[in-house]
Design a protein around this motif. Structure first.
Motif, mmCIF file in Angstrom:
data_model
loop_
_atom_site.group_PDB
_atom_site.id
_atom_site.type_symbol
_atom_site.label_atom_id
_atom_site.label_comp_id
_atom_site.label_asym_id
_atom_site.label_seq_id
_atom_site.Cartn_x
_atom_site.Cartn_y
_atom_site.Cartn_z
ATOM 1 N N UNK A 18 0.800 -1.233 0.000
ATOM 2 C CA UNK A 18 0.000 0.000 0.000
ATOM 3 C C UNK A 18 0.832 1.283 0.000
ATOM 4 N N UNK A 19 2.122 1.157 0.297
ATOM 5 C CA UNK A 19 2.993 2.333 0.438
ATOM 6 C C UNK A 19 4.175 2.163 -0.524
ATOM 7 N N UNK A 20 4.508 3.221 -1.267
ATOM 8 C CA UNK A 20 5.532 3.090 -2.311
ATOM 9 C C UNK A 20 6.929 2.863 -1.736
ATOM 10 N N UNK A 21 7.125 3.231 -0.489
ATOM 11 C CA UNK A 21 8.447 3.067 0.124
ATOM 12 C C UNK A 21 8.613 4.097 1.227
ATOM 13 N N UNK A 22 9.705 3.996 1.936
ATOM 14 C CA UNK A 22 9.934 4.983 3.002
ATOM 15 C C UNK A 22 10.678 6.199 2.463
ATOM 16 N N UNK A 23 11.380 6.024 1.330
ATOM 17 C CA UNK A 23 12.203 7.134 0.827
ATOM 18 C C UNK A 23 11.614 7.734 -0.460
ATOM 19 N N UNK A 24 12.043 8.971 -0.736
ATOM 20 C CA UNK A 24 11.588 9.648 -1.956
ATOM 21 C C UNK A 24 12.102 8.917 -3.196
ATOM 22 N N UNK A 25 13.298 8.371 -3.114
ATOM 23 C CA UNK A 25 13.854 7.656 -4.280
ATOM 24 C C UNK A 25 12.963 6.462 -4.639
ATOM 25 N N UNK A 26 12.494 5.734 -3.623
ATOM 26 C CA UNK A 26 11.596 4.592 -3.900
ATOM 27 C C UNK A 26 10.286 5.085 -4.507
ATOM 28 N N UNK A 27 9.771 6.183 -3.951
ATOM 29 C CA UNK A 27 8.511 6.743 -4.460
ATOM 30 C C UNK A 27 8.638 7.125 -5.932
ATOM 31 N N UNK A 28 9.743 7.791 -6.277
ATOM 32 C CA UNK A 28 9.926 8.297 -7.638
ATOM 33 C C UNK A 28 9.922 7.139 -8.653
ATOM 34 N N UNK A 43 0.739 12.179 -5.114
ATOM 35 C CA UNK A 43 1.689 11.637 -4.129
ATOM 36 C C UNK A 43 1.468 12.279 -2.761
ATOM 37 N N UNK A 44 1.402 11.421 -1.757
ATOM 38 C CA UNK A 44 1.198 11.863 -0.369
ATOM 39 C C UNK A 44 2.442 11.527 0.447
ATOM 40 N N UNK A 45 3.077 12.557 1.009
ATOM 41 C CA UNK A 45 4.158 12.301 1.959
ATOM 42 C C UNK A 45 3.502 12.048 3.312
ATOM 43 N N UNK A 46 3.616 10.814 3.800
ATOM 44 C CA UNK A 46 2.852 10.402 4.976
ATOM 45 C C UNK A 46 3.233 11.177 6.228
ATOM 46 N N UNK A 47 2.223 11.527 7.002
ATOM 47 C CA UNK A 47 2.432 12.284 8.241
ATOM 48 C C UNK A 47 1.158 13.042 8.523
ATOM 49 N N UNK A 48 0.816 13.203 9.779
ATOM 50 C CA UNK A 48 -0.410 13.921 10.134
ATOM 51 C C UNK A 48 -0.347 14.331 11.595
ATOM 52 N N UNK A 271 1.111 6.907 -1.447
ATOM 53 C CA UNK A 271 1.766 7.408 -0.237
ATOM 54 C C UNK A 271 3.190 6.880 -0.109
ATOM 55 N N UNK A 272 4.038 7.676 0.537
ATOM 56 C CA UNK A 272 5.387 7.192 0.858
ATOM 57 C C UNK A 272 5.837 7.872 2.150
ATOM 58 N N UNK A 273 6.906 7.305 2.748
ATOM 59 C CA UNK A 273 7.457 7.893 3.966
ATOM 60 C C UNK A 273 7.424 6.901 5.116
ATOM 61 N N UNK A 274 8.065 7.271 6.198
ATOM 62 C CA UNK A 274 8.160 6.335 7.320
ATOM 63 C C UNK A 274 6.931 6.373 8.232
ATOM 64 N N UNK A 275 6.103 7.412 8.093
ATOM 65 C CA UNK A 275 4.926 7.544 8.982
ATOM 66 C C UNK A 275 3.705 6.830 8.380
ATOM 67 N N UNK A 276 3.850 5.544 8.066
ATOM 68 C CA UNK A 276 2.797 4.843 7.342
ATOM 69 C C UNK A 276 1.761 4.187 8.260
ATOM 70 N N UNK A 277 1.966 4.220 9.558
ATOM 71 C CA UNK A 277 1.155 3.409 10.451
ATOM 72 C C UNK A 277 -0.337 3.803 10.421
#
Ligand code: FAD
Length: 301
Positions: A18-28, A43-48, A271-277
């Motif tokens: 469900x998430x493209x990756x934790x890093x921008x390089x993976x997302x790209x 594209x959504x940088x995860x975080x809220x 979505x991507x980033x480490x805040x995927x929970x």
């Protein structure tokens, strides 16, 4: 390792569905693959729910770098489709909306910074919808900035009782509205609770948007509203330049490709980033069948 609502450990494989990756390089890399397949991306940088000004500033910095990287992607031509194939989605609570005292003003200013950069890069921006206590502040921010950035989009959630009226109000020329069912747990007095009531509300809202003069973004995986959108598009003579379908990364991939192959505009929310929970647990809560997928992934490890 984090645990989902169910107590099941969430492994990297599960996140990657469900998430493209934790890093921008993976997302790209994922975004380019989607563009090459004839789909568009948001594209959504995860975080809220940031309550720290430094965190909000870091989110703005990441979005600025993201827009830079997205602008450099190869954009294959999509016949009959005028929309920029690249969009970013952003939650105002990640830009500081929940900060004490001047949160909404901070978020509005941060969004203005993102929109200024996005306009230079031919990238669209759409503001995600969060829980109902933020709806008025979020729509006020979008209204304020649409004077400067007429293409700025907003999300409306069909499960909210207020949304049909919001759709009518926001269906005018140039208005870009993403209609989704809604993903938060909301009280009975503000939101429909039963699945069939939510779908019925979605269909009424879709009517208002598709028969209006704006640019509807039909964000659902549900076959019933998708079929309805096909009929409404024919009725209102809307081609793929005047509305789009949107689905989440990792969900109904074959349906996304089918719609795109039929000439429709299809955008995938990635979505991507480490805040995927938080994102992942909402996907799990709305479709317990995903548990089967989670369990299978665990067993096969
Ligand atoms: P559902 O009734 O949930 O599902 C219909 C069918 O779709 C299911 O029967 C199944 O076949 C398939 N399906 C649905 N979900 C899944 C899943 N997780 N895994 C596998 N199959 C599934 N919500 C917000 O509150 N705010 C937002 O800003 C927001 N932005 C969104 C942007 C996009 C592009 C999309 C597509 C959704 C967004 N959502 C947002 C989430 C949305 O509110 C719903 O929670 C989510 O889309 C599920 O609802 P549905 O319309 O697909 O219908």
């Amino acid at each position: 390792m984090k645990r989902a609502l169910t107590g099941i450990p969430i492994t990297a494989d599960i996140v990657r569905r469900f998430v493209a990756g934790e890093t921008r390089a993976e997302l790209i890399e994922v975004a380019q693959t989607l563009l090459n397949s004839g789909r568009m991306v948001s594209v959504d940088f995860l975080g809220e729910n940031t309550t720290d000004r430094g965190q909000a500033d870091a989110t703005v910095a990441e979005y600025l770098s993201l827009i830079n990287d997205l602008a450099a992607l190869n954009r294959p031509a999509l016949p009959g489709i005028d929309a920029p194939p690249v969009e970013v989605s952003v939650k105002l609570s990640a830009l500081g909306q929940a900060l004490p005292d001047d949160g909404p003003a901070v978020a509005t200013e941060n969004l203005r910074i993102l929109c200024t950069k996005a306009a230079q890069a031919d990238v669209w921006v759409t503001v995600d919808a969060e829980d109902h206590t933020t709806t008025d502040a979020t729509l006020a921010t979008v209204r304020e900035l649409r004077g400067e950035f007429p293409w700025l989009g907003a999300v409306l959630q069909a499960y909210l009782r207020r949304t049909e009226a919001d759709c009518r109000e926001l269906s005018g020329p140039g208005s870009r509205i993403r209609l989704c069912k809604g993903a938060y747990r909301e009280p009975h007095d503000v939101a429909f609770q039963r699945a069939n009531e939510v779908t019925e509300s979605y269909l009424r809202c879709l009517d208002a948007l598709m028969l209006g003069d704006g640019y509807p973004m039909v964000a659902t995986h549900d076959p019933e509203p998708i079929a309805d959108a096909v009929d409404l598009a024919a009725e209102s003579d809307r081609g793929p330049d005047r509305f789009e379908y949107q689905m989440l990364y990792g969900i109904r991939d074959a349906e996304q490709l089918r719609l795109a192959a039929a000439g429709s505009a299809v955008r995938v929310y990635v979505p991507y980033g480490s805040q995927w929970y938080g994102y992942l647990t909402r996907r799990l809560a709305e479709r317990p069948a995903n548990l089967t997928f989670f369990l299978r992934a665990l067993v096969s490890k």
